[in-house]
Design a protein around this motif. Structure first.
Motif, PDB file in Angstrom:
ATOM      1  N   ASP A 248      50.810  11.183  32.254  1.00  0.00           N
ATOM      2  CA  ASP A 248      50.875   9.973  33.064  1.00  0.00           C
ATOM      3  C   ASP A 248      50.844  10.261  34.564  1.00  0.00           C
ATOM      4  N   ILE A 249      50.726  11.526  34.930  1.00  0.00           N
ATOM      5  CA  ILE A 249      50.532  11.952  36.320  1.00  0.00           C
ATOM      6  C   ILE A 249      51.636  11.415  37.231  1.00  0.00           C
ATOM      7  N   VAL A 250      52.868  11.468  36.768  1.00  0.00           N
ATOM      8  CA  VAL A 250      53.991  11.090  37.624  1.00  0.00           C
ATOM      9  C   VAL A 250      54.441  12.325  38.413  1.00  0.00           C
ATOM     10  N   PRO A 251      55.146  12.134  39.522  1.00  0.00           N
ATOM     11  CA  PRO A 251      55.571  13.283  40.337  1.00  0.00           C
ATOM     12  C   PRO A 251      56.460  14.246  39.557  1.00  0.00           C
ATOM     13  N   LEU A 252      56.158  15.529  39.627  1.00  0.00           N
ATOM     14  CA  LEU A 252      56.960  16.538  38.921  1.00  0.00           C
ATOM     15  C   LEU A 252      58.087  17.019  39.835  1.00  0.00           C
ATOM     16  N   VAL A 253      58.983  16.104  40.104  1.00  0.00           N
ATOM     17  CA  VAL A 253      60.181  16.376  40.893  1.00  0.00           C
ATOM     18  C   VAL A 253      61.378  15.804  40.144  1.00  0.00           C
ATOM     19  N   GLY A 254      62.582  16.247  40.524  1.00  0.00           N
ATOM     20  CA  GLY A 254      63.796  15.700  39.929  1.00  0.00           C
ATOM     21  C   GLY A 254      63.817  15.855  38.421  1.00  0.00           C
ATOM     22  N   ASP A 255      64.140  14.752  37.730  1.00  0.00           N
ATOM     23  CA  ASP A 255      64.213  14.781  36.270  1.00  0.00           C
ATOM     24  C   ASP A 255      62.891  15.194  35.639  1.00  0.00           C
ATOM     25  N   ASN A 256      61.786  14.735  36.203  1.00  0.00           N
ATOM     26  CA  ASN A 256      60.484  15.060  35.621  1.00  0.00           C
ATOM     27  C   ASN A 256      60.218  16.560  35.647  1.00  0.00           C
ATOM     28  N   ARG A 257      60.608  17.223  36.718  1.00  0.00           N
ATOM     29  CA  ARG A 257      60.435  18.677  36.798  1.00  0.00           C
ATOM     30  C   ARG A 257      61.240  19.364  35.701  1.00  0.00           C
ATOM     31  N   ILE A 258      62.464  18.892  35.489  1.00  0.00           N
ATOM     32  CA  ILE A 258      63.313  19.473  34.442  1.00  0.00           C
ATOM     33  C   ILE A 258      62.700  19.222  33.067  1.00  0.00           C
ATOM     34  N   PHE A 259      62.266  17.980  32.826  1.00  0.00           N
ATOM     35  CA  PHE A 259      61.641  17.648  31.543  1.00  0.00           C
ATOM     36  C   PHE A 259      60.463  18.570  31.253  1.00  0.00           C
ATOM     37  N   VAL A 260      59.592  18.732  32.234  1.00  0.00           N
ATOM     38  CA  VAL A 260      58.354  19.472  32.000  1.00  0.00           C
ATOM     39  C   VAL A 260      58.612  20.971  31.917  1.00  0.00           C
ATOM     40  N   LYS A 261      59.502  21.489  32.754  1.00  0.00           N
ATOM     41  CA  LYS A 261      59.796  22.924  32.715  1.00  0.00           C
ATOM     42  C   LYS A 261      60.310  23.327  31.331  1.00  0.00           C
ATOM     43  N   HIS A 262      61.236  22.559  30.792  1.00  0.00           N
ATOM     44  CA  HIS A 262      61.784  22.895  29.474  1.00  0.00           C
ATOM     45  C   HIS A 262      60.869  22.404  28.351  1.00  0.00           C
ATOM     46  N   GLY A 263      60.163  21.303  28.596  1.00  0.00           N
ATOM     47  CA  GLY A 263      59.283  20.764  27.565  1.00  0.00           C
ATOM     48  C   GLY A 263      58.090  21.647  27.282  1.00  0.00           C
ATOM     49  N   ILE A 264      57.580  22.329  28.304  1.00  0.00           N
ATOM     50  CA  ILE A 264      56.461  23.252  28.095  1.00  0.00           C
ATOM     51  C   ILE A 264      56.872  24.382  27.150  1.00  0.00           C
ATOM     52  N   GLN A 265      58.093  24.859  27.308  1.00  0.00           N
ATOM     53  CA  GLN A 265      58.591  25.883  26.390  1.00  0.00           C
ATOM     54  C   GLN A 265      58.674  25.338  24.970  1.00  0.00           C
ATOM     55  N   GLN A 266      59.069  24.060  24.842  1.00  0.00           N
ATOM     56  CA  GLN A 266      59.135  23.448  23.509  1.00  0.00           C
ATOM     57  C   GLN A 266      57.746  23.299  22.898  1.00  0.00           C
ATOM     58  N   ILE A 267      56.743  22.928  23.721  1.00  0.00           N
ATOM     59  CA  ILE A 267      55.382  22.812  23.197  1.00  0.00           C
ATOM     60  C   ILE A 267      54.899  24.164  22.698  1.00  0.00           C
ATOM     61  N   GLN A 268      55.187  25.205  23.484  1.00  0.00           N
ATOM     62  CA  GLN A 268      54.747  26.549  23.114  1.00  0.00           C
ATOM     63  C   GLN A 268      55.313  26.958  21.753  1.00  0.00           C
ATOM     64  N   ASN A 269      56.512  26.469  21.441  1.00  0.00           N
ATOM     65  CA  ASN A 269      57.177  26.846  20.179  1.00  0.00           C
ATOM     66  C   ASN A 269      57.503  25.610  19.342  1.00  0.00           C
TER      67      ASN A 269
END
Length: 582
Positions: A248-269
């Motif tokens: 959805d191309i929202v800013p990757l700051v604050g909560d979104n940065r946390i979601f994506v940083k940890h979520g990418i690891q979840q996608i990988q596994n």
């Protein structure tokens, strides 16, 4: 900020906006926190000077997620949802046909089923026959199914009449959405939207799936379930949250940065067989998941199904535990994506022909294109392609009988939602946010809309807004481009909107040998500065710099440093963004 204009021919005219930073502030941050000097320079240039801000940004821990109870109406949403769970009421999740809406839908359905509430169903509107948002026909079906609670995800904020209609049928509604609210909110039990301003709420640029996660985050302490078990479940769902947030191309700051940083690891596994199948089909087995791989490989495939009115296939793919079903759904979704590409290219060519015949681009502040017979599901992508080509806000409308529907995309600094709000007398309905919006109007009003929105843009956009920019973090010297320094920049990841890859510039570079064109119009250079050499690649830039024919000229390069790892040999290379000739 410093500005540097370029003299690029046969391409968009870019300016470099060079961020300013204090050398003393960089030194203090570097010494006090033990940071790499190049990393410290980027952080300072992006406005992070306080230790607490830098620490929070670099660590991005789940414990640092904002308190969901701070969202207005969250308490009301939790109370009504608990009542539904305790009374075993049937719940319907009403989603959207894009990746954000799909992942938010799957997140809620998985949550309810995981914790024993099987009386749950979902509804995704048909993109062509229904369009975006709540529809009365869908509400009739949902109420007729015996549902008592309807939860919208990634939509609902503009559905005032539809929510009132649902209420009249005895159906309670919880709206969770992130799109811009209008002056009046729907009469729902709760309206949870991080962009609500009516109660002094601090805006939070969450995606729809992020708002849904916040709802479950708030609900977890009120369930008669071990909270550690709920926490494990929520962490396992961060793959869905990252997928929807990046798409959805929202800013990757604050909560979104946390979601994506940890979520990418979840996608990988990931433990979701559907996501495993999609990932393997789109990228191969050994890909390192990043926002780029989500944006270029995963999201387009999921969005393609929605564009063909088959978003439910994606919901089923992300819900299934059957590997054979996952593979079959993946093949179908992949075929739809191939078809989408073909349709998109055809419509783009039609749009360019329309512009050539009917518009003088230089005279347009907003490019508005209309046509018949186009697929409504892909016009948003085509609007993005027009924006990339002309660097102007673009709206693509599909005319069918006396109605026109379409989508628009905007540039930094021009709020498309506000622009449509200023032109609403010519519209039947509209919705969206600063950078993207959808709209419906009478076809006869298209000329009036074109005139009105261009007049609005005349006053809302100055030359600065209309000039495409490359934001440069700092000037560097060749000797600073070491493996150690460039590797340290990975702490800024994940990259995305509002947190892009670092861009630097270096002065007085020369060519070691004539440039080459490789692949699909890519520029391949071997660069030299101060006795050091670097390979450079400029994607789709081969036709932009005729000055390179004179290999004796020196030039300045704006670039992102990357590490190329080929058969165990690691070297720093330049991903070229632009060239200024001296």
């Amino acid at each position: 900020m410093n500005f540097r204009k370029n003299n690029k021919k046969h391409a968009l005219r870019w300016e470099w906006e060079i961020r300013q930073h204090s050398a003393e502030a960089v030194r203090q941050l570097q010494d006090s926190m033990g940071l790499n000097p190049l990393l410290a320079r980027v952080l300072i240039s992006r406005g992070m000077k306080e230790h607490a801000d830098v620490e929070s940004f670099l660590n991005a821990q789940l414990a640092n997620l904002s308190d969901p109870s701070h969202l207005v109406d969250m308490d009301k949403a939790v109370e009504r949802l608990l009542r539904a769970l305790n009374n075993r009421e049937k719940i319907c999740v009403y989603g959207d046909y894009d990746v954000d809406g799909i992942t938010a839908t799957v997140l809620l359905v998985r949550f309810f089923k995981r914790f024993g509430h099987d009386a749950v169903d979902y509804c995704i509107p048909n993109r062509i026959s229904d369009g975006y948002g709540l529809k009365r026909s869908a509400i009739d079906r949902i109420a007729g199914s015996g549902a008592k609670l309807l939860i919208t995800v990634d939509n609902g904020i503009a559905s005032l009449d539809e929510v009132a209609y649902a209420n009249s049928l005895g159906l309670d509604v919880i709206v969770t959405d992130h799109h811009q609210p209008g002056p009046q909110l729907p009469a729902a039990v709760a309206v949870v939207n991080p962009n609500r301003m009516d109660a002094g709420q601090t805006p939070n640029p969450l995606a729809g799936v992020g708002v849904t996660f916040k709802l479950l985050h708030a609900l977890r302490r009120h369930l008669d379930v071990d909270i550690a078990e709920v926490n494990r479940f929520l962490i396992s769902m961060l793959d869905l949250v990252a997928l929807g947030t990046v798409a959805d191309i929202v800013p990757l700051v604050g909560d979104n940065r946390i979601f994506v940083k940890h979520g990418i690891q979840q996608i990988q596994n990931t433990d979701k067989v559907g996501l495993q199948s999609l990932l393997e089909n789109a990228t191969g087995r050994d890909v390192v998941v990043s926002p780029n791989s989500i944006s270029y490989y995963l999201a387009p495939r999921l969005n393609a199904a929605g564009r063909h009115d088959k978003a439910y296939l994606c919901v089923e793919l992300l819900l299934t535990d059957d590997r054979d079903q996952a593979r079959s759904l993946t093949r179908t979704i992949n075929d739809l994506n191939d078809e989408r590409r073909s349709i998109e290219n055809d419509i783009l060519e039609s749009c360019l022909a329309y512009i050539e015949k009917n518009l003088v681009v230089e005279d347009q502040n907003v490019i508005l294109v209309e046509g018949e017979g186009w697929h409504i599901g892909v016009v948003g992508i085509v609007a993005s392609r027009l924006l990339e080509r002309f660097y102007k806000p673009a709206i693509v409308l599909v005319v069918e009988r006396d109605l026109a529907r379409g989508s628009g995309r905007s540039i930094d600094g021009f709020d498309l939602y506000k622009a449509l709000s200023a032109c609403q007398e010519h519209l039947i309905e509209y919705g969206g946010h600063k950078m993207a919006a959808g709209l419906t109007l009478q076809a006869k009003n298209i000329p009036l809309l074109r005139e009105a929105i261009n007049q609005y843009a005349e006053g809302a956009m100055d030359e600065v807004v209309q000039t495409p920019r490359i934001y440069v973090d700092a000037e560097v010297f060749a000797e600073e481009l070491t493996l150690e320094n460039v590797s340290a920049l990975s702490q800024i990841e994940p990259y995305g909107t509002s947190n892009p890859q670092p861009v630097f510039f270096i002065r007085g570079v020369s060519l070691l040998e004539p440039y080459r064109v490789v692949g699909n119009n890519h520029l391949k250079l071997q660069l030299c500065k101060d006795g050091l050499s670097f390979n450079g690649i400029g994607f789709s830039l081969a036709s932009c710099y005729p000055e390179l024919e004179d290999s004796s000229r020196t030039f300045d390069v704006a670039f992102t440093p990357v590490i190329n790892d080929w058969r165990g040999n690691r070297n720093v290379e330049m991903e070229i963004k632009d060239i200024h000739f001296n």
